[in-house]
Design a protein around this motif. Structure first.
Motif, PDB file in Angstrom:
ATOM      1  N   GLN A 127      -0.119   4.720   2.626  1.00 37.70           N
ATOM      2  CA  GLN A 127      -0.759   6.020   2.674  1.00 37.70           C
ATOM      3  C   GLN A 127      -2.200   5.902   2.214  1.00 37.70           C
ATOM      4  N   ILE A 128      -3.013   6.859   2.642  1.00 38.79           N
ATOM      5  CA  ILE A 128      -4.396   6.954   2.182  1.00 38.79           C
ATOM      6  C   ILE A 128      -4.625   8.361   1.677  1.00 38.79           C
ATOM      7  N   ASP A 129      -5.156   8.481   0.454  1.00 40.09           N
ATOM      8  CA  ASP A 129      -5.383   9.809  -0.105  1.00 40.09           C
ATOM      9  C   ASP A 129      -6.800  10.274   0.213  1.00 40.09           C
ATOM     10  N   THR A 130      -7.151  11.431  -0.289  1.00 44.71           N
ATOM     11  CA  THR A 130      -8.453  12.022   0.034  1.00 44.71           C
ATOM     12  C   THR A 130      -9.610  11.300  -0.636  1.00 44.71           C
ATOM     13  N   MET A 131      -9.340  10.380  -1.548  1.00 40.13           N
ATOM     14  CA  MET A 131     -10.381   9.607  -2.233  1.00 40.13           C
ATOM     15  C   MET A 131     -10.590   8.232  -1.593  1.00 40.13           C
ATOM     16  N   GLY A 132      -9.891   7.944  -0.484  1.00 35.92           N
ATOM     17  CA  GLY A 132     -10.053   6.659   0.173  1.00 35.92           C
ATOM     18  C   GLY A 132      -9.195   5.553  -0.417  1.00 35.92           C
ATOM     19  N   ARG A 133      -8.211   5.912  -1.228  1.00 33.18           N
ATOM     20  CA  ARG A 133      -7.319   4.938  -1.837  1.00 33.18           C
ATOM     21  C   ARG A 133      -6.116   4.702  -0.925  1.00 33.18           C
ATOM     22  N   VAL A 134      -5.965   3.441  -0.482  1.00 36.04           N
ATOM     23  CA  VAL A 134      -4.832   3.058   0.352  1.00 36.04           C
ATOM     24  C   VAL A 134      -3.815   2.325  -0.511  1.00 36.04           C
ATOM     25  N   VAL A 135      -2.559   2.757  -0.458  1.00 36.20           N
ATOM     26  CA  VAL A 135      -1.472   2.076  -1.156  1.00 36.20           C
ATOM     27  C   VAL A 135      -0.482   1.589  -0.105  1.00 36.20           C
ATOM     28  N   TYR A 136      -0.292   0.301  -0.056  1.00 42.61           N
ATOM     29  CA  TYR A 136       0.648  -0.343   0.885  1.00 42.61           C
ATOM     30  C   TYR A 136       1.809  -0.919   0.099  1.00 42.61           C
ATOM     31  N   ARG A 137       3.033  -0.688   0.588  1.00 41.76           N
ATOM     32  CA  ARG A 137       4.226  -1.286  -0.022  1.00 41.76           C
ATOM     33  C   ARG A 137       5.080  -1.917   1.065  1.00 41.76           C
ATOM     34  N   ARG A 138       5.512  -3.101   0.791  1.00 43.16           N
ATOM     35  CA  ARG A 138       6.406  -3.795   1.708  1.00 43.16           C
ATOM     36  C   ARG A 138       7.827  -3.296   1.435  1.00 43.16           C
ATOM     37  N   THR A 139       8.539  -2.871   2.474  1.00 45.68           N
ATOM     38  CA  THR A 139       9.856  -2.261   2.282  1.00 45.68           C
ATOM     39  C   THR A 139      11.007  -3.145   2.728  1.00 45.68           C
ATOM     40  N   ASP A 140      10.720  -4.216   3.507  1.00 44.01           N
ATOM     41  CA  ASP A 140      11.807  -5.109   3.883  1.00 44.01           C
ATOM     42  C   ASP A 140      12.095  -6.061   2.740  1.00 44.01           C
ATOM     43  N   THR A 141      13.338  -6.349   2.501  1.00 41.38           N
ATOM     44  CA  THR A 141      13.720  -7.222   1.383  1.00 41.38           C
ATOM     45  C   THR A 141      14.270  -8.563   1.854  1.00 41.38           C
ATOM     46  N   LEU A 142      14.345  -8.740   3.167  1.00 43.53           N
ATOM     47  CA  LEU A 142      14.937  -9.965   3.680  1.00 43.53           C
ATOM     48  C   LEU A 142      13.911 -11.080   3.849  1.00 43.53           C
ATOM     49  N   VAL A 143      12.689 -10.707   4.176  1.00 42.15           N
ATOM     50  CA  VAL A 143      11.657 -11.713   4.446  1.00 42.15           C
ATOM     51  C   VAL A 143      10.812 -11.885   3.193  1.00 42.15           C
ATOM     52  N   GLN A 144      10.778 -13.079   2.663  1.00 45.65           N
ATOM     53  CA  GLN A 144       9.944 -13.377   1.505  1.00 45.65           C
ATOM     54  C   GLN A 144       9.015 -14.539   1.838  1.00 45.65           C
ATOM     55  N   GLY A 145       7.976 -14.697   1.040  1.00 44.61           N
ATOM     56  CA  GLY A 145       6.927 -15.649   1.390  1.00 44.61           C
ATOM     57  C   GLY A 145       7.209 -17.076   1.009  1.00 44.61           C
ATOM     58  N   GLY A 146       8.243 -17.395   0.310  1.00 45.28           N
ATOM     59  CA  GLY A 146       8.502 -18.769  -0.094  1.00 45.28           C
ATOM     60  C   GLY A 146       9.332 -18.794  -1.355  1.00 45.28           C
ATOM     61  N   ALA A 147      10.488 -18.181  -1.309  1.00 40.94           N
ATOM     62  CA  ALA A 147      11.344 -18.042  -2.487  1.00 40.94           C
ATOM     63  C   ALA A 147      11.585 -19.395  -3.146  1.00 40.94           C
ATOM     64  N   GLY A 148      11.463 -19.401  -4.451  1.00 42.69           N
ATOM     65  CA  GLY A 148      11.716 -20.619  -5.211  1.00 42.69           C
ATOM     66  C   GLY A 148      10.507 -21.481  -5.425  1.00 42.69           C
ATOM     67  N   ARG A 149       9.418 -21.250  -4.689  1.00 43.63           N
ATOM     68  CA  ARG A 149       8.224 -22.063  -4.862  1.00 43.63           C
ATOM     69  C   ARG A 149       7.366 -21.495  -5.988  1.00 43.63           C
ATOM     70  N   ASN A 150       6.764 -22.368  -6.783  1.00 41.81           N
ATOM     71  CA  ASN A 150       5.891 -21.945  -7.872  1.00 41.81           C
ATOM     72  C   ASN A 150       4.449 -21.954  -7.392  1.00 41.81           C
ATOM     73  N   TYR A 151       3.918 -20.772  -7.098  1.00 43.85           N
ATOM     74  CA  TYR A 151       2.548 -20.668  -6.615  1.00 43.85           C
ATOM     75  C   TYR A 151       1.578 -20.664  -7.795  1.00 43.85           C
ATOM     76  N   GLY A 152       0.552 -21.477  -7.715  1.00 46.22           N
ATOM     77  CA  GLY A 152      -0.467 -21.513  -8.751  1.00 46.22           C
ATOM     78  C   GLY A 152      -1.423 -20.343  -8.640  1.00 46.22           C
ATOM     79  N   GLU A 153      -2.163 -20.105  -9.703  1.00 44.65           N
ATOM     80  CA  GLU A 153      -3.094 -18.978  -9.710  1.00 44.65           C
ATOM     81  C   GLU A 153      -4.120 -19.096  -8.599  1.00 44.65           C
ATOM     82  N   GLY A 154      -4.630 -20.300  -8.381  1.00 43.42           N
ATOM     83  CA  GLY A 154      -5.629 -20.472  -7.339  1.00 43.42           C
ATOM     84  C   GLY A 154      -5.115 -20.080  -5.967  1.00 43.42           C
ATOM     85  N   GLU A 155      -3.877 -20.417  -5.688  1.00 49.98           N
ATOM     86  CA  GLU A 155      -3.283 -20.073  -4.393  1.00 49.98           C
ATOM     87  C   GLU A 155      -3.104 -18.569  -4.244  1.00 49.98           C
TER      88      GLU A 155
END
Length: 431
Positions: free
Chosen positions: A285-313
């Motif tokens: 959604q986008i409010d009247t102040m130009g703030r967009v809030v996006y939420r991912r709603t699917d729970t089946l697809v994840q970006g790499g479960a179990g992997r330890n991502y470093g801060e740089g990544e």
């Protein structure tokens, strides 16, 4: 009279003038109560607390050996030659970028060839700043592993978890040395490097402009902020702020950046006027102040479960999202990394902020421009505040830096407070 004697007399006179200005600022501060209700025609210090979020990451993840694009640049650079002459730049983005383009290779070479660092005294650190070299100062603490990832330099493992804002490459006859201040314990360190001192000759194109560090003035008020850079600038540009685009255009931008280009969605507006899109895998959604809030709603697809991502990544993933959204729509402003934090459930969150001419733009109640949260390398919640900033022809005159230092008694920064107005004026804000 010899040139050396003339130079000494000039330096003595300059120091005397600075001390006089400081004294007058202190007297003025007592008379007009600078830090209570004064905020008149010459803006001084606003009441914005926690101007930028300090780095709060507590994990050990680093850049994992990767090379990423810079998510931030130093806001101040000071170049010193062997004669003790200095060129400093801080509140001028174009001049800062020009200086950084010429000096970043010096930092890359120094970081990439650094030996393990050893602790030194603050006197040794200050002594190094008096010699030839290049000083870089970031707005917020950055981990050395992350900085090395941005610059493509691999550091000794023992240094990777250290965070810094201030770093100095000192030129020597045979080798250079790398000095820095650890932001977490405030201690100072030095490491030998294989960086070539011949690079110093490439910096002769910068003409001295009298930049000095506050500790060099020999005044008591500087002890609370010894590394404030004293430059002569007092006039700073006003900014015109506006909506970056229409609601639908901005939601399209975010939907594409998050990988939902071809997904069907249902649009509607709620009672507060916010435009909402609901798809099979997302809600935003986008409010009247130009703030967009996006939420991912699917729970089946994840970006790499179990992997330890470093801060740089994680910071790099966030930077890409920011570059394709608010970074593409913010006009003449810059968007820089501000902090990284860990939360419950393995959440990793990255914050970014808007900057203009080296000054921080503090947005609404929270101050940041973007907040992006990841779980297992997937962006699960994104908050982006879209604003377009353009420089105006008008300028606001602030107190000279040395007088502002005397009045503040601590570190301060240039800031623009954006609460939704169409015109923003700069002010000195205590850090």
């Amino acid at each position: 009279m010899s040139d050396m004697r003339k130079k000494k007399i000039f330096e003595w006179a300059k120091t005397a003038l600075i001390v006089l200005l400081v004294a007058s600022a202190l007297l003025m501060g007592r008379q007009i109560k600078l830090f209570s209700d004064f905020f008149g025609s010459i803006p001084l210090f606003g009441g914005v607390a926690d101007l930028v979020r300090g780095a709060s990451g507590t994990g050990s993840g680093g850049a994992s050996g990767g090379t990423f694009k810079e998510a931030a640049r130093p806001l101040a650079i000071v170049i010193s030659n062997s004669d003790g002459e200095r060129y400093g730049v801080q509140y001028d983005a174009d001049a800062r970028n020009a200086a950084y383009d010429r000096t970043s290779s010096i930092l890359v070479e120094a970081l990439g060839s650094a030996s393990e660092a050893v602790e030194i005294s603050e006197d040794e650190w200050r002594g190094s700043l008096m010699g030839a070299g290049v000083y870089f100062e970031y707005a917020v603490p950055v981990k050395l592993s992350v900085l090395g990832g941005w610059l493509g330099a691999k550091l000794p493992d023992a240094m990777g978890d250290e965070s810094l804002r201030r770093i100095f490459v000192a030129f020597g006859d045979d080798m250079s040395r790398l000095f820095y201040q650890n932001s977490e314990n405030s201690l100072f360190y030095v490491a030998d490097t294989a960086a070539s001192s011949s690079k110093a000759q490439e910096l002769d194109v910068f003409s001295a402009n009298g930049a000095v560090f506050a500790f060099e003035l020999g005044i008591g008020v500087a002890e609370n902020a010894p590394y404030v850079i004293i430059l002569p600038s007092t006039d700073f540009a006003d900014i015109r702020a506006s909506a970056a685009a229409s609601d639908d255009e901005l939601l399209d931008l975010v939907q594409n950046a998050m990988g939902h280009q071809n997904e069907i969605y249902t649009p509607y507006r709620d009672g507060a006027g916010a435009l909402i899109r609901v798809g099979a895998q997302f809600r935003m959604q986008i409010d009247t102040m130009g703030r967009v809030v996006y939420r991912r709603t699917d729970t089946l697809v994840q970006g790499g479960a179990g992997r330890n991502y470093g801060e740089g990544e994680i910071i790099e993933m966030a930077r890409v999202i920011v570059a394709e959204t608010i970074g593409d729509a913010c006009g003449s402003a810059e968007v820089f990394f501000e902090s990284f934090s860990y939360g419950e459930g393995g959440i990793q969150t990255v914050y970014f902020g808007y900057y203009f001419g080296g000054g921080h733009i503090s947005l609404y109640e929270d101050g940041y421009a973007a907040k992006i949260s990841f779980v297992d390398g997937a962006a699960v919640e994104v908050e982006l505040i879209f604003r377009e900033y353009l420089q105006m022809d008008e300028y606001t005159r602030l107190l000279p830096v040395v007088q502002a230092l005397a009045a503040a008694g601590q570190e301060f920064v240039l800031s623009y407070l954006d609460s939704g107005a169409s015109m923003l004026q700069p002010a000195w804000v205590k850090g």
